[in-house]
Design an enzyme around this catalytic site. Structure first.
Site, PDB file in Angstrom:
ATOM      1  N   ASP A  48       0.662  -1.377   0.016  1.00  0.00           N
ATOM      2  CA  ASP A  48       0.113   0.110   0.010  1.00  0.00           C
ATOM      3  C   ASP A  48       0.797   1.353  -0.061  1.00  0.00           C
ATOM      4  O   ASP A  48       2.085   1.254   0.006  1.00  0.00           O
ATOM      5  CB  ASP A  48      -0.922  -0.101   1.129  1.00  0.00           C
ATOM      6  CG  ASP A  48      -0.341  -0.408   2.538  1.00  0.00           C
ATOM      7  OD1 ASP A  48       0.935  -0.374   2.173  1.00  0.00           O
ATOM      8  OD2 ASP A  48      -0.896  -0.859   3.526  1.00  0.00           O
ATOM      9  N   ASP A  87      -7.084  -2.382  14.015  1.00  0.00           N
ATOM     10  CA  ASP A  87      -8.658  -2.589  13.689  1.00  0.00           C
ATOM     11  C   ASP A  87      -8.807  -3.768  12.838  1.00  0.00           C
ATOM     12  O   ASP A  87      -9.820  -4.058  12.360  1.00  0.00           O
ATOM     13  CB  ASP A  87      -9.402  -1.432  12.887  1.00  0.00           C
ATOM     14  CG  ASP A  87      -8.573  -1.182  11.495  1.00  0.00           C
ATOM     15  OD1 ASP A  87      -7.674  -1.717  11.167  1.00  0.00           O
ATOM     16  OD2 ASP A  87      -8.927  -0.022  11.102  1.00  0.00           O
ATOM     17  N   HIS A 125      -7.032  -4.366  10.110  1.00  0.00           N
ATOM     18  CA  HIS A 125      -6.699  -4.405   8.394  1.00  0.00           C
ATOM     19  C   HIS A 125      -5.534  -5.163   8.120  1.00  0.00           C
ATOM     20  O   HIS A 125      -4.662  -5.251   9.059  1.00  0.00           O
ATOM     21  CB  HIS A 125      -6.547  -2.798   8.312  1.00  0.00           C
ATOM     22  CG  HIS A 125      -5.461  -2.079   8.614  1.00  0.00           C
ATOM     23  ND1 HIS A 125      -5.686  -0.783   9.270  1.00  0.00           N
ATOM     24  CD2 HIS A 125      -4.234  -2.310   8.598  1.00  0.00           C
ATOM     25  CE1 HIS A 125      -4.587  -0.338   9.291  1.00  0.00           C
ATOM     26  NE2 HIS A 125      -3.591  -1.184   9.147  1.00  0.00           N
ATOM     27  N   GLU A 154      -9.661  -1.941   5.235  1.00  0.00           N
ATOM     28  CA  GLU A 154      -9.995  -1.429   6.540  1.00  0.00           C
ATOM     29  C   GLU A 154     -11.352  -2.328   6.546  1.00  0.00           C
ATOM     30  O   GLU A 154     -12.012  -2.662   5.656  1.00  0.00           O
ATOM     31  CB  GLU A 154     -10.301  -0.066   6.521  1.00  0.00           C
ATOM     32  CG  GLU A 154      -9.345   0.902   6.432  1.00  0.00           C
ATOM     33  CD  GLU A 154      -8.480   1.125   7.680  1.00  0.00           C
ATOM     34  OE1 GLU A 154      -8.537   0.159   8.517  1.00  0.00           O
ATOM     35  OE2 GLU A 154      -7.835   1.942   8.138  1.00  0.00           O
TER      36      GLU A 154
HETATM   37  C1  GLP Z   1       0.093   0.010   8.319  1.00  0.00           C
HETATM   38  C2  GLP Z   1       0.388  -0.893   7.125  1.00  0.00           C
HETATM   39  C3  GLP Z   1      -0.278  -2.323   7.409  1.00  0.00           C
HETATM   40  C4  GLP Z   1       0.316  -2.871   8.230  1.00  0.00           C
HETATM   41  C5  GLP Z   1       0.391  -1.782   9.654  1.00  0.00           C
HETATM   42  C6  GLP Z   1       1.022  -2.712  10.908  1.00  0.00           C
HETATM   43  O1  GLP Z   1      -1.059   0.342   8.716  1.00  0.00           O
HETATM   44  N1  GLP Z   1      -0.522  -0.264   6.189  1.00  0.00           N
HETATM   45  O2  GLP Z   1       0.085  -2.909   6.299  1.00  0.00           O
HETATM   46  O3  GLP Z   1      -0.061  -4.087   8.737  1.00  0.00           O
HETATM   47  O4  GLP Z   1       0.819  -0.754   9.444  1.00  0.00           O
HETATM   48  O5  GLP Z   1       1.702  -1.555  11.601  1.00  0.00           O
HETATM   49  P1  GLP Z   1       2.493  -2.007  12.977  1.00  0.00           P
HETATM   50  O6  GLP Z   1       3.263  -3.106  12.526  1.00  0.00           O
HETATM   51  O7  GLP Z   1       3.092  -0.836  13.061  1.00  0.00           O
HETATM   52  O8  GLP Z   1       1.531  -2.127  14.076  1.00  0.00           O
END
Ligand code: GLP
Length: 245
Positions: A67, A135, A137, A142
């Protein structure tokens, strides 16, 4: 799902990195699906070290990231392009021409089109690395009534905007929209390596490990359907979730 419980976040990152390294050593021209976020950021140093130590060669590897934020310049330090360069691509012998990150600039619908084409043209992803949002995702898919199969624009939830505010000077600076690979794109990967840590992931991991539902309100639950998914969490998180082997 194969579930691996580690003793620490460091061990989670090392285990995930070892699986990625094995994948590349088995198939040097592997196509990797890559993730951002602090969990993924903990994994990449192990790949960089293995590359420096001559234990893995990225010269034939291609990558596609899950993304990117809409409206962010790739030069912005928190763009996922900049994160990937800083965490991994600048430090290993990968040809950056073979790394795809959706464009956050320009017309988002055009970026989605180009991203979908790049995903299709690149062929099947051999290994998809995944983290999870608070959440539930994955990528930036989402929760909601509907999930999407292909790359698309996605409005970020308040929970995601709040969670990602830590990377920006102030919450108003956090992009409100993203371009994300779809759930179908993710599920088509030959294998998935999923890693998570931290108390704030408890609900998401409970939904992944503690029941059999596939729930669009918890996008992470689709991983249950994947034929070759490895879930790696540490014992602290496993305990909070109430999971025991
Ligand atoms: C962002 C990315 C996700 C990832 C998430 C996890 O939102 N778009 O793909 O899974 O971060 O974040 P963290 O590992 O910092 O909790």
């Amino acid at each position: 799902m194969k579930i691996v419980i580690t003793t620490s976040f460091e061990e989670t990152c090392k285990k995930a990195a070892d699986i990625i390294i094995d994948q590349i050593n088995t198939k040097p021209d592997s196509r990797l699906g890559l993730a951002t976020g602090s969990t993924a950021a903990g994994i990449y140093p192990y790949l960089v070290k293995a590359n420096k130590d001559g234990k893995v060669d990225f010269s034939k590897v291609s990558t596609v990231n899950l993304d990117e934020y809409v409206g962010i310049d790739p030069k912005h330090p928190e763009s996922y392009r900049a994160c990937m360069d800083r965490w991994l691509f600048d430090h290993v012998n990968i040809d950056k021409k073979n790394t795809v990150v959706a464009s956050g600039l320009g017309d988002p619908d055009e970026s989605v089109k180009a991203f979908n084409k790049a995903i299709a043209d690149g062929g099947q992803i051999d290994l998809q690395l995944l983290g999870v949002g608070l959440d539930g995702h994955i990528g930036f898919n989402e929760p909601g009534k509907v999930l999407y199969s292909h790359a698309h624009r996605e409005k970020l939830t308040d929970s995601t905007i709040e969670a990602n505010a830590r990377f920006f000077d102030k919450i108003e600076d956090v992009p409100k929209e993203a371009i994300s690979m779809g759930m179908g794109d993710i599920m088509k990967a030959k294998s998935i390596v999923f890693a998570a840590n931290g108390e704030n992931k408890t609900e998401a991991i409970k939904n992944l490990l503690m029941n059999d539902a596939i729930d669009s309100q918890w996008p992470v639950t689709v991983i249950k359907m994947h034929p070759d998914a490895t879930v790696i969490i540490d014992e602290e998180l496993a305990k909070m979730v109430g999971y025991s082997c």
